[in-house]
Scaffold this motif. Structure first.
Motif, short mmCIF file in Angstrom:
data_model
loop_
_atom_site.label_atom_id
_atom_site.label_comp_id
_atom_site.label_asym_id
_atom_site.label_seq_id
_atom_site.Cartn_x
_atom_site.Cartn_y
_atom_site.Cartn_z
N VAL A 1 9.18 9.94 5.73
CA VAL A 1 10.21 9.19 4.95
C VAL A 1 10.26 10.93 3.92
CG1 VAL A 1 10.95 8.52 2.78
CG2 VAL A 1 10.06 6.97 4.74
N THR A 2 11.54 11.46 3.55
CA THR A 2 10.89 13.05 3.45
C THR A 2 11.01 12.73 1.26
OG1 THR A 2 12.74 13.67 3.72
CG2 THR A 2 11.26 14.27 5.21
N PHE A 3 11.14 14.00 1.00
CA PHE A 3 11.04 13.44 -0.50
C PHE A 3 12.73 14.32 -1.02
CE2 PHE A 3 11.31 15.82 -4.66
CZ PHE A 3 10.40 15.90 -5.61
N ALA A 4 13.40 14.60 -0.16
CA ALA A 4 15.03 14.62 0.40
C ALA A 4 15.36 12.97 0.05
CB ALA A 4 15.44 15.49 1.90
N ASP A 5 14.70 12.37 1.52
CA ASP A 5 15.09 10.76 0.71
C ASP A 5 14.59 10.49 -0.26
OD1 ASP A 5 15.70 11.27 3.39
OD2 ASP A 5 13.31 10.59 3.78
N LEU A 6 14.07 10.29 -0.71
CA LEU A 6 13.79 10.55 -2.15
C LEU A 6 14.69 11.04 -3.09
CD1 LEU A 6 12.40 9.28 -4.74
CD2 LEU A 6 11.29 11.27 -4.50
N LYS A 7 15.61 11.81 -3.45
CA LYS A 7 15.97 12.82 -4.09
C LYS A 7 17.49 11.72 -3.74
CE LYS A 7 18.45 16.38 -6.37
NZ LYS A 7 18.81 17.52 -6.48
N GLY A 8 18.12 11.64 -2.29
CA GLY A 8 19.12 10.85 -1.82
C GLY A 8 19.55 9.88 -2.31
N VAL A 9 18.53 9.26 -2.48
CA VAL A 9 18.33 7.02 -2.75
C VAL A 9 18.71 7.84 -4.38
CG1 VAL A 9 16.98 6.00 -3.20
CG2 VAL A 9 17.06 6.46 -1.35
N LEU A 10 17.79 8.73 -4.92
CA LEU A 10 17.96 8.48 -6.92
C LEU A 10 20.03 8.72 -7.49
CD1 LEU A 10 14.75 9.94 -7.26
CD2 LEU A 10 15.65 7.09 -7.83
N LEU A 11 20.36 9.58 -5.72
CA LEU A 11 21.14 10.14 -6.44
C LEU A 11 22.59 8.93 -6.23
CD1 LEU A 11 23.07 12.96 -7.39
CD2 LEU A 11 22.99 13.26 -4.65
N HIS A 12 22.38 8.81 -4.96
CA HIS A 12 23.47 8.12 -4.92
C HIS A 12 23.06 6.37 -6.00
CE1 HIS A 12 25.53 4.32 -2.70
NE2 HIS A 12 24.75 3.54 -2.82
N PHE A 13 22.09 6.19 -5.90
CA PHE A 13 22.45 5.13 -6.89
C PHE A 13 22.65 5.05 -8.95
CE2 PHE A 13 20.27 3.80 -11.09
CZ PHE A 13 20.69 3.19 -11.43
N ALA A 14 22.24 7.30 -9.24
CA ALA A 14 23.24 7.53 -10.16
C ALA A 14 24.65 7.45 -10.41
CB ALA A 14 22.69 8.59 -11.08
N ARG A 15 25.16 7.34 -9.17
CA ARG A 15 26.23 7.89 -8.91
C ARG A 15 27.16 6.19 -8.77
NH1 ARG A 15 26.87 12.57 -4.44
NH2 ARG A 15 26.57 14.02 -6.88
N ALA A 16 26.08 5.34 -8.05
CA ALA A 16 26.71 4.19 -8.02
C ALA A 16 26.85 3.79 -9.23
CB ALA A 16 26.24 2.93 -7.29
N PHE A 17 25.89 3.34 -10.46
CA PHE A 17 25.19 2.85 -12.08
C PHE A 17 26.27 3.22 -13.13
CE2 PHE A 17 23.37 1.79 -15.30
CZ PHE A 17 22.95 0.17 -14.88
#
Ligand code: PHE
Length: 347
Positions: free
Chosen positions: A227-243
């Motif tokens: 698991v990488t830092f890029a995964d973290l950013k990807g998940v947060l970005l997906h969340f922000a856009r969905a919300f």
């Protein structure tokens, strides 16, 4: 109410006539019972008149007078019962005849509402559920170990001061200051891979227009191989856009938390001005919403995870703040006042 006649002076037949007339005329049950008590029964005027007549009668006629008297008393009882029944019938008829206005509007009920924080929490849970995160919860009264120690904050660690903790007297228990202890509980209970979100109530000793001593956070934790830092950013970005909508972006700034390394502060592009600068974002175009980072190996050591094999990320942010941004609520205290004018806007 007519006075009871002097019984002895009237003959029994006349007395019975009067009693029957009065019984039939009684307009209420109470009036009827009063008339009945006056004339009928062992104590009534008729009984006394009959007794007087018996006394006055010659010996060989006493028996006959007594029989006439009994018949008279029975007639009174019959008349009383009949009137009692007819009064009941009259009342029933009156009830049935009462008209109902079927055109009157019904009484409306004001339906309850979900609180905006509940709406926001559920929306957050749905978005992470789509990414495979399951729900985890923990107690609001926590141990020092779960809230601090296992998160790499030993007793004298200065980062504890940032948390403004409510302690419970004479114990090592406290009101959890963040949802991060649920990370610890989850990892102690299961082996990797782990993918959970943990929404919940947290407490800190501050209270001002933008802070409440009780508020809500949601924690995210993902642990697996590679698991990488890029995964973290990807998940947060997906969340922000969905919300907040597809135009939203996310920024990570270097920061420090004892339980993540590297650590970051997590900002959203301002949802009010889309980054142009406004009062809410203090003209920066960004809104600070939470913390995040890669799980520190020291945390893995406390839960007995192999940090050579596993890596993971964690993040935490305020649900209240997300609700305020999404529903444009300007003051956090509005969320806790229970004012119907606000709540009614969230059916
Ligand atoms: N628990 C931190 C806080 O409340 C937020 C956080 C969660 C930071 C997870 C990093 C990782 O301030």
């Amino acid at each position: 109410m007519p006075q009871a006649p002097e019984p002895e002076k009237l003959d029994v037949v006349a007395l019975v006539d009067t009693a029957e007339r009065e019984l039939a005329a009684a307009a209420t049950e109470q009036a009827l019972r009063e008339v009945h008590a006056r004339y009928g029964g062992r104590e009534g005027a008729i009984k006394r008149a009959v007794q007087a007549a018996i006394n006055a009668a010659p010996k060989d006629r006493k028996r006959e007078v007594g029989q006439v008297g009994n018949a008279a008393l029975q007639r009174i009882e019959g008349a009383f019962e009949a009137r009692l029944r007819s009064l009941g019938d009259e009342a029933r008829t009156r009830d049935l005849a009462r008209t109902v206005d079927v055109t009157l509007p019904g009484r409306s009920h004001r339906p309850g509402h979900l609180h905006p924080i509940t709406h926001a929490r559920r929306a957050i849970e749905r978005i992470f559920a789509q990414l495979g995160f399951t729900l985890a919860t923990g107690p609001q009264v926590e141990t020092d170990f779960h809230n601090f120690e296992a998160l790499a904050m030993p007793p004298d660690h200065p980062a504890r001061d940032m948390q403004d903790t409510f302690y419970l007297a004479n114990s090592d228990l406290l009101l959890r200051t963040h949802t991060s202890p649920v990370q610890i509980r989850t990892m102690l209970a299961q082996r990797p891979p782990v993918r959970v979100i943990c929404p919940g109530t947290v407490y800190r000793r501050d209270d001002d227009p933008t802070h409440s001593p009780m508020f809500h956070q949601v924690e995210g934790l993902l642990v697996d191989e590679q698991v990488t830092f890029a995964d973290l950013k990807g998940v947060l970005l997906h969340f922000a856009r969905a919300f907040f909508g597809p135009a939203t972006t996310v920024r990570l700034r270097p920061s420090f938390f004892p339980f993540t390394e590297p650590s970051a502060e997590f900002d959203l592009s301002c949802v009010f001005c889309a980054g142009a600068g406004c009062r809410t974002c203090k003209n920066t175009g960004w809104i600070e919403v939470g913390g995040a980072g890669m799980v520190d190996p020291e945390v893995f050591r406390h839960v007995d995870y192999d940090s050579e094999r596993y890596t993971g990320f964690a993040f935490g942010f305020g649900i209240d703040r997300m609700a305020m941004l999404k529903y444009r609520i300007s003051d956090i205290r509005l969320l806790y006042e229970g004012d119907h004018r606000l709540l009614e806007q969230f059916p």
